[in-house]
Design a protein around this motif. Structure first.
Motif, short mmCIF file in Angstrom:
data_model
loop_
_atom_site.label_atom_id
_atom_site.label_comp_id
_atom_site.label_asym_id
_atom_site.label_seq_id
_atom_site.Cartn_x
_atom_site.Cartn_y
_atom_site.Cartn_z
N UNK A 115 0.86 -1.17 0.00
CA UNK A 115 0.00 0.00 0.00
C UNK A 115 0.90 1.22 0.00
N UNK A 116 0.59 2.18 -0.89
CA UNK A 116 1.35 3.42 -0.94
C UNK A 116 0.42 4.59 -0.61
N UNK A 117 0.94 5.52 0.18
CA UNK A 117 0.27 6.78 0.47
C UNK A 117 1.05 7.86 -0.28
N UNK A 118 0.37 8.59 -1.15
CA UNK A 118 1.02 9.66 -1.91
C UNK A 118 0.25 10.96 -1.73
N UNK A 119 0.99 12.05 -1.86
CA UNK A 119 0.36 13.37 -1.81
C UNK A 119 0.68 14.10 -3.10
N UNK A 120 -0.15 15.07 -3.48
CA UNK A 120 0.08 15.76 -4.74
C UNK A 120 1.24 16.75 -4.63
N UNK A 121 2.01 16.84 -5.68
CA UNK A 121 3.05 17.86 -5.81
C UNK A 121 2.42 19.03 -6.57
N UNK A 122 3.18 20.08 -6.80
CA UNK A 122 2.67 21.22 -7.56
C UNK A 122 2.38 20.77 -9.00
N UNK A 123 1.25 21.19 -9.54
CA UNK A 123 0.93 20.82 -10.93
C UNK A 123 1.98 21.38 -11.90
N UNK A 124 2.18 20.65 -12.99
CA UNK A 124 3.07 21.13 -14.05
C UNK A 124 2.38 20.88 -15.40
N UNK A 125 3.10 21.10 -16.47
CA UNK A 125 2.51 20.95 -17.82
C UNK A 125 2.04 19.54 -18.10
N UNK A 126 2.63 18.55 -17.42
CA UNK A 126 2.26 17.14 -17.64
C UNK A 126 1.14 16.65 -16.73
N UNK A 127 0.69 17.47 -15.79
CA UNK A 127 -0.36 17.05 -14.86
C UNK A 127 0.03 17.32 -13.43
N UNK A 128 -0.40 16.44 -12.54
CA UNK A 128 -0.12 16.59 -11.11
C UNK A 128 0.73 15.40 -10.65
N UNK A 129 2.03 15.61 -10.47
CA UNK A 129 2.86 14.49 -10.00
C UNK A 129 2.55 14.15 -8.54
N UNK A 130 2.89 12.93 -8.17
CA UNK A 130 2.66 12.47 -6.79
C UNK A 130 3.99 12.35 -6.06
N UNK A 131 3.96 12.64 -4.77
CA UNK A 131 5.12 12.46 -3.89
C UNK A 131 4.80 11.30 -2.96
N UNK A 132 5.67 10.30 -2.93
CA UNK A 132 5.47 9.14 -2.06
C UNK A 132 5.68 9.55 -0.61
N UNK A 133 4.67 9.40 0.20
CA UNK A 133 4.74 9.68 1.64
C UNK A 133 5.23 8.43 2.36
N UNK A 134 4.64 7.28 1.97
CA UNK A 134 5.01 6.03 2.62
C UNK A 134 4.53 4.84 1.80
N UNK A 135 5.31 3.75 1.87
CA UNK A 135 4.94 2.49 1.25
C UNK A 135 5.10 1.41 2.31
N UNK A 136 4.07 0.58 2.45
CA UNK A 136 4.13 -0.54 3.39
C UNK A 136 3.91 -1.82 2.60
N UNK A 137 4.81 -2.78 2.77
CA UNK A 137 4.69 -4.08 2.14
C UNK A 137 4.08 -5.07 3.12
N UNK A 138 3.05 -5.76 2.67
CA UNK A 138 2.48 -6.85 3.46
C UNK A 138 3.30 -8.07 3.06
#
Length: 188
Positions: A115-138
Motif C-alpha cells: 500500500x502506498x500513500x502519496x500526496x500531490x506535488x505542484x501541478x506542471x505541464x504534464x499534470x499533477x505528479x505524486x510524492x510518495x509519503x510512505x509504502x508498506x509491504x504486506x
C-alpha cells in the motif's frame, strides 16, 4: 502522516459448508504524528488530494484532514451509509471519534501486497505528479516459517481485545514499525 496499521485478512465469514474471505472488515489506518491538523489535499490546489494506491485505490475528498495526533481509517464500505458504518464500527471496535473514509477500490491480498500513500506535488505541464509519503509491504507468509507476533489494541487501552493476531512488518526510516493484522491461522 504514516500508515500505522493495515488489517488485510480479518477472520473469514463462516457459513455451514465453507468460509468466505471477509473483505468488508479490511482497513488501512493513517496516523498524524504532528501537533497540527494535516489537510489531505494541496492548499494551493484543493482539488488535488492525497491518495492510497497499489493494492487499493482511494482518493481523499477535497477538504479532508487528519486531526493533530489523530487517526483515520480508509475502509471498503461507504461511510455515508449510516447502517454500514455503524456495523463496521461495532464489528471492529472503532470509536465514533475516528473518521472513516471510503469506499476504496480493490482488495488487500491475504498473503502479500503493498500500500502506498502519496500526496500531490505542484501541478506542471504534464499534470499533477505524486510524492510518495510512505509504502508498506504486506509480507508473504510462508507456512512453517516462524513469524513474530503478539496481541495489541488498535486505538486505546479501553478498546476491546482484538480477535486477530498482529505482527510487525519492515522498519520505516524512523525506526517505527507498522502493525499488520491477520488471522492467527495465517501466522502458523
Amino acid at each position: 502522516v504514516v500508515i500505522s496499521e493495515i488489517s488485510y485478512h480479518p477472520a473469514d465469514v463462516q457459513f455451514v459448508y465453507r468460509a468466505v474471505d471477509n473483505c468488508i472488515d479490511e482497513y488501512i489506518e493513517l496516523q498524524n504524528l504532528s501537533g497540527s491538523a494535516v489537510p489531505l489535499y494541496d492548499d494551493a490546489h484543493p482539488t488535488n488530494t492525497w491518495r492510497l494506491r497499489d493494492a487499493v485505490d482511494f482518493r481523499f475528498p477535497p477538504g479532508g484532514s487528519i486531526p493533530a495526533g489523530g487517526f483515520i481509517l480508509v475502509v471498503p464500505i461507504d461511510p455515508a451509509n449510516v447502517r454500514q458504518a455503524a456495523e463496521f464500527r461495532a464489528r471492529n471496535g472503532v470509536p465514533a471519534g475516528i473518521t472513516l473514509y471510503g469506499p476504496y477500490q480493490g482488495q488487500l491480498d491475504n498473503s502479500s501486497d503493498s500500500v502506498e500513500l502519496v500526496r500531490p506535488d505542484a501541478p506542471n505541464a504534464d499534470g499533477v505528479p505524486s510524492i510518495l509519503v510512505e509504502r508498506v509491504n504486506i509480507p508473504m507468509i510462508s507456512p512453517g516459517r516462524p513469524q513474530p507476533m503478539g496481541l495489541a489494541p488498535c486505538y486505546s487501552e479501553s478498546r476491546p481485545a482484538p480477535t486477530a493476531m498482529t505482527r510487525p512488518t519492515g522498519r520505516r526510516r524512523s525506526g517505527r514499525r507498522v502493525r499488520v493484522l491477520a488471522v492467527a491461522s495465517d501466522l502458523r
